[in-house]
Design a protein around this motif. Structure first.
Motif, PDB file in Angstrom:
ATOM      1  N   ALA A   1       0.821  -1.217   0.000  1.00 51.59           N
ATOM      2  CA  ALA A   1       0.000   0.000   0.000  1.00 51.59           C
ATOM      3  C   ALA A   1       0.851   1.262   0.000  1.00 51.59           C
ATOM      4  O   ALA A   1       0.475   2.276  -0.595  1.00 51.59           O
ATOM      5  CB  ALA A   1      -0.930   0.000   1.205  1.00 51.59           C
TER       6      ALA A   1
ATOM      7  N   HIS B   1      -5.816   7.999   2.765  1.00 55.60           N
ATOM      8  CA  HIS B   1      -6.179   7.517   1.430  1.00 55.60           C
ATOM      9  C   HIS B   1      -5.028   7.671   0.431  1.00 55.60           C
ATOM     10  O   HIS B   1      -4.238   8.609   0.523  1.00 55.60           O
ATOM     11  CB  HIS B   1      -7.367   8.313   0.884  1.00 55.60           C
ATOM     12  CG  HIS B   1      -8.638   8.132   1.646  1.00 55.60           C
ATOM     13  ND1 HIS B   1      -9.505   7.082   1.425  1.00 55.60           N
ATOM     14  CD2 HIS B   1      -9.195   8.865   2.643  1.00 55.60           C
ATOM     15  CE1 HIS B   1     -10.545   7.189   2.237  1.00 55.60           C
ATOM     16  NE2 HIS B   1     -10.383   8.255   2.998  1.00 55.60           N
ATOM     17  N   SER B   2      -4.995   6.756  -0.515  1.00 58.35           N
ATOM     18  CA  SER B   2      -4.181   6.894  -1.719  1.00 58.35           C
ATOM     19  C   SER B   2      -5.107   6.803  -2.912  1.00 58.35           C
ATOM     20  O   SER B   2      -6.258   6.359  -2.787  1.00 58.35           O
ATOM     21  CB  SER B   2      -3.129   5.785  -1.809  1.00 58.35           C
ATOM     22  OG  SER B   2      -2.168   5.923  -0.788  1.00 58.35           O
TER      23      SER B   2
ATOM     24  N   LYS C   1      -9.189   3.190  -1.712  1.00 62.63           N
ATOM     25  CA  LYS C   1      -8.545   3.970  -2.769  1.00 62.63           C
ATOM     26  C   LYS C   1      -9.557   4.928  -3.389  1.00 62.63           C
ATOM     27  O   LYS C   1     -10.751   4.630  -3.465  1.00 62.63           O
ATOM     28  CB  LYS C   1      -7.953   3.054  -3.825  1.00 62.63           C
ATOM     29  CG  LYS C   1      -8.916   2.051  -4.441  1.00 62.63           C
ATOM     30  CD  LYS C   1      -8.152   1.011  -5.242  1.00 62.63           C
ATOM     31  CE  LYS C   1      -9.032  -0.164  -5.626  1.00 62.63           C
ATOM     32  NZ  LYS C   1      -8.254  -1.276  -6.202  1.00 62.63           N
ATOM     33  N   HIS C   2      -9.053   6.058  -3.830  1.00 66.79           N
ATOM     34  CA  HIS C   2      -9.936   7.129  -4.271  1.00 66.79           C
ATOM     35  C   HIS C   2     -10.158   7.191  -5.780  1.00 66.79           C
ATOM     36  O   HIS C   2     -11.130   7.768  -6.220  1.00 66.79           O
ATOM     37  CB  HIS C   2      -9.405   8.478  -3.790  1.00 66.79           C
ATOM     38  CG  HIS C   2      -9.954   8.876  -2.458  1.00 66.79           C
ATOM     39  ND1 HIS C   2      -9.468   9.928  -1.724  1.00 66.79           N
ATOM     40  CD2 HIS C   2     -10.973   8.341  -1.708  1.00 66.79           C
ATOM     41  CE1 HIS C   2     -10.159  10.039  -0.599  1.00 66.79           C
ATOM     42  NE2 HIS C   2     -11.058   9.085  -0.550  1.00 66.79           N
ATOM     43  N   ARG C   3      -9.217   6.638  -6.564  1.00 72.76           N
ATOM     44  CA  ARG C   3      -9.432   6.750  -8.005  1.00 72.76           C
ATOM     45  C   ARG C   3     -10.697   5.967  -8.379  1.00 72.76           C
ATOM     46  O   ARG C   3     -10.852   4.817  -7.971  1.00 72.76           O
ATOM     47  CB  ARG C   3      -8.241   6.219  -8.795  1.00 72.76           C
ATOM     48  CG  ARG C   3      -8.247   6.708 -10.250  1.00 72.76           C
ATOM     49  CD  ARG C   3      -7.105   6.135 -11.079  1.00 72.76           C
ATOM     50  NE  ARG C   3      -5.781   6.362 -10.532  1.00 72.76           N
ATOM     51  CZ  ARG C   3      -5.086   7.501 -10.636  1.00 72.76           C
ATOM     52  NH1 ARG C   3      -5.602   8.534 -11.254  1.00 72.76           N
ATOM     53  NH2 ARG C   3      -3.889   7.611 -10.106  1.00 72.76           N
TER      54      ARG C   3
ATOM     55  N   ASP D   1      -4.595   4.855  -5.566  1.00 75.68           N
ATOM     56  CA  ASP D   1      -4.642   3.517  -6.169  1.00 75.68           C
ATOM     57  C   ASP D   1      -4.411   2.374  -5.193  1.00 75.68           C
ATOM     58  O   ASP D   1      -4.248   1.227  -5.632  1.00 75.68           O
ATOM     59  CB  ASP D   1      -3.600   3.448  -7.301  1.00 75.68           C
ATOM     60  CG  ASP D   1      -3.906   4.436  -8.416  1.00 75.68           C
ATOM     61  OD1 ASP D   1      -5.044   4.419  -8.922  1.00 75.68           O
ATOM     62  OD2 ASP D   1      -3.019   5.235  -8.764  1.00 75.68           O
ATOM     63  N   ALA D   2      -4.360   2.658  -3.912  1.00 77.14           N
ATOM     64  CA  ALA D   2      -4.153   1.585  -2.930  1.00 77.14           C
ATOM     65  C   ALA D   2      -5.091   1.786  -1.752  1.00 77.14           C
ATOM     66  O   ALA D   2      -5.335   2.917  -1.322  1.00 77.14           O
ATOM     67  CB  ALA D   2      -2.701   1.592  -2.441  1.00 77.14           C
ATOM     68  N   ASN D   3      -5.633   0.685  -1.271  1.00 76.24           N
ATOM     69  CA  ASN D   3      -6.432   0.752  -0.053  1.00 76.24           C
ATOM     70  C   ASN D   3      -5.496   0.877   1.139  1.00 76.24           C
ATOM     71  O   ASN D   3      -4.529   0.125   1.255  1.00 76.24           O
ATOM     72  CB  ASN D   3      -7.276  -0.504   0.102  1.00 76.24           C
ATOM     73  CG  ASN D   3      -8.345  -0.616  -0.961  1.00 76.24           C
ATOM     74  OD1 ASN D   3      -8.891   0.403  -1.396  1.00 76.24           O
ATOM     75  ND2 ASN D   3      -8.647  -1.823  -1.387  1.00 76.24           N
ATOM     76  N   ARG D   4      -5.798   1.848   1.991  1.00 78.55           N
ATOM     77  CA  ARG D   4      -4.993   1.994   3.214  1.00 78.55           C
ATOM     78  C   ARG D   4      -5.964   1.999   4.406  1.00 78.55           C
ATOM     79  O   ARG D   4      -6.743   1.081   4.545  1.00 78.55           O
ATOM     80  CB  ARG D   4      -4.131   3.248   3.114  1.00 78.55           C
ATOM     81  CG  ARG D   4      -3.051   3.110   2.020  1.00 78.55           C
ATOM     82  CD  ARG D   4      -2.252   4.373   1.798  1.00 78.55           C
ATOM     83  NE  ARG D   4      -1.845   4.994   3.029  1.00 78.55           N
ATOM     84  CZ  ARG D   4      -1.827   6.326   3.212  1.00 78.55           C
ATOM     85  NH1 ARG D   4      -2.162   7.142   2.238  1.00 78.55           N
ATOM     86  NH2 ARG D   4      -1.454   6.831   4.362  1.00 78.55           N
TER      87      ARG D   4
END
Lengths: 200, 119
Positions: free
Chosen positions: A126, B37-38, B47-49, B40-43
Motif C-alpha cells: 500500500a 487515502h491513496s 482507494k480514491h481513483r 490507487d491503494a487501499n490503506r
C-alpha cells in the motif's frame, strides 16, 4: 543522502532509555498516557450511538498509527538510514506505539474492539515500499504520512462528541506535527510561508 | 422588491458562486486526505481513483463499516459534499469522522476526485 539530524541531548537520552527498556525500539507504554486516555472515557457511554461514533473515529486513528509503525519499520529494515536518522526513526516509531496502545486502551474502555494491524506485506504494498531506494525516499514517505496524520487528527476534532477526546486528537496532531517538522528540516523543505497551514 | 434592487442583489451574489478548481483540489487532497487515502491503494481508507460515480462501499477488497457497506449512496457532487461535511451524519455507522469545513474546499476536492475518476 548526507543529511543528518542533530538530536538534543534529552532526545538522545530518551532513545537510549527506550533501548534499555524495550530492546529494538519496542514500545514502552507510558502508564500516564493510558490513564489520560482511558480515564477520560469514564462518563462517555451515556449514548451508545455517540460512543459508537467516537469509537469508530478512534479505530480509524488506530489504523493510522498501525500504518505509521509499519512505515518506520520498513524504513528501519531498509538499511538505508544513517545511524542518527535511524535513531530518530526509532524514537518516532516509539511515539506511534504509545499512541497505538493508548488508543486501543480507550477503544476497549468504550466497549469497542480495537482494529488489528495488517500484515507488513500489505503495508509495504500500500505504501509502495518497493520504490524506496534511498534515505531521502524513506524520509519523504515518513514526512508525507506524518503531515497526513496531523491533518487527519485535526479534521476529526469537530466530530468527537466528547470534548476530552477532541483534546486528545489535538495532542496527537501536535506529536505528528512535531515529527513532520523534524523530517522536513532534514529534507531541507521550506517551512510553510503562511500561518495556519495545517488542515487548510 | 423593485427590479433594480433585485438586480443589485443578484449581481452581488455572483462572486459567492465558486467555480470548482481541480488543481487546487489536488493540493487540498494531498494535504488533507493522504493521511488515510491513496489514489490507487487501499490503506486506512479505500482507494480514491474511481470514487466519483461509484456506489458507496463498492471497492471489492476494502473492508467497509456496516453503514457504508449497506448504503445505497452513489458518489457525486452532492453526496460527496454531504459526506465531507459530516460523514457520520450522512451515513449512520460510518467510521470516517474527518470533516472538510469550507464549501469551496469541498468543491475543489470533489472536482479533483471527479477528474481522477476520469469524468
Amino acid at each position: 543522502m548526507s543529511n543528518t539530524i542533530i538530536l538534543p541531548s534529552s532526545i538522545n537520552q530518551a532513545v537510549s532509555r527506550r533501548r534499555l527498556l524495550g530492546g529494538s525500539g519496542q514500545a514502552v507504554l507510558s502508564a500516564g498516557a493510558v490513564a489520560l486516555l482511558a480515564g477520560c472515557a469514564g462518563g462517555m457511554a451515556s449514548s451508545s450511538n455517540t460512543a459508537a461514533n467516537d469509537v469508530a473515529i478512534l479505530n480509524v486513528a488506530l489504523g493510522l498509527e498501525h500504518e505509521a509503525i509499519a512505515a518506520y519499520q520498513l524504513g528501519a529494515e531498509s538499511k538505508l538510514l544513517d545511524k542518527p536518522v535511524l535513531d530518530v526513526a526509532v524514537l518516532f516509531q516509539a511515539h506511534h506505539k504509545e499512541h497505538r496502545d493508548a488508543l486501543a486502551a480507550t477503544v476497549r474502555k468504550l466497549g469497542g474492539m480495537p482494529v488489528d494491524a495488517k500484515g507488513m506485506g500489505e503495508y509495504a504494498t500500500a505504501l509502495n515500499a518497493g520504490a524506496i531506494k534511498s534515505q531521502g525516499d524513506v524520509l519523504m514517505l515518513a514526512a508525507r504520512l506524518e503531515r497526513g496524520a496531523a491533518n487527519a487528527y485535526l479534521g476529526v476534532i469537530p466530530s468527537f462528541k466528547d470534548a476530552e477526546l477532541a483534546k486528545i486528537a489535538g495532542r496527537l496532531a501536535a506529536d505528528e506535527t512535531m515529527h513532520w517538522t523534524a523530517l522536513a528540516g532534514v529534507l531541507k523543505q521550506n517551512l510553510p510561508a503562511k500561518a495556519l497551514s495545517f488542515a487548510a | 422588491m423593485r427590479f433594480s434592487t433585485l438586480a443589485t442583489v443578484l449581481v452581488a451574489m455572483v462572486p459567492l458562486a465558486h467555480a470548482a478548481d481541480a488543481d487546487r483540489g489536488a493540493e487540498l487532497w494531498e494535504q488533507r486526505c493522504t493521511g488515510c487515502h491513496s489514489l490507487d491503494a487501499n490503506r486506512v481508507g479505500p482507494k480514491h481513483r474511481g470514487v466519483f460515480g461509484r456506489k458507496a462501499g463498492a471497492v471489492a477488497d476494502f473492508r467497509y463499516s456496516t453503514g457504508v457497506g449497506n448504503s445505497s449512496v452513489v458518489w457525486n457532487e452532492t453526496t460527496l459534499d454531504r459526506w465531507l461535511t459530516n460523514p457520520q451524519a450522512f451515513i449512520a455507522g460510518a467510521r470516517m469522522g474527518f470533516r472538510v469545513g469550507e464549501v469551496a474546499d469541498r468543491a475543489d476536492i470533489i472536482a479533483f476526485l471527479k477528474r481522477e475518476s476520469g469524468m
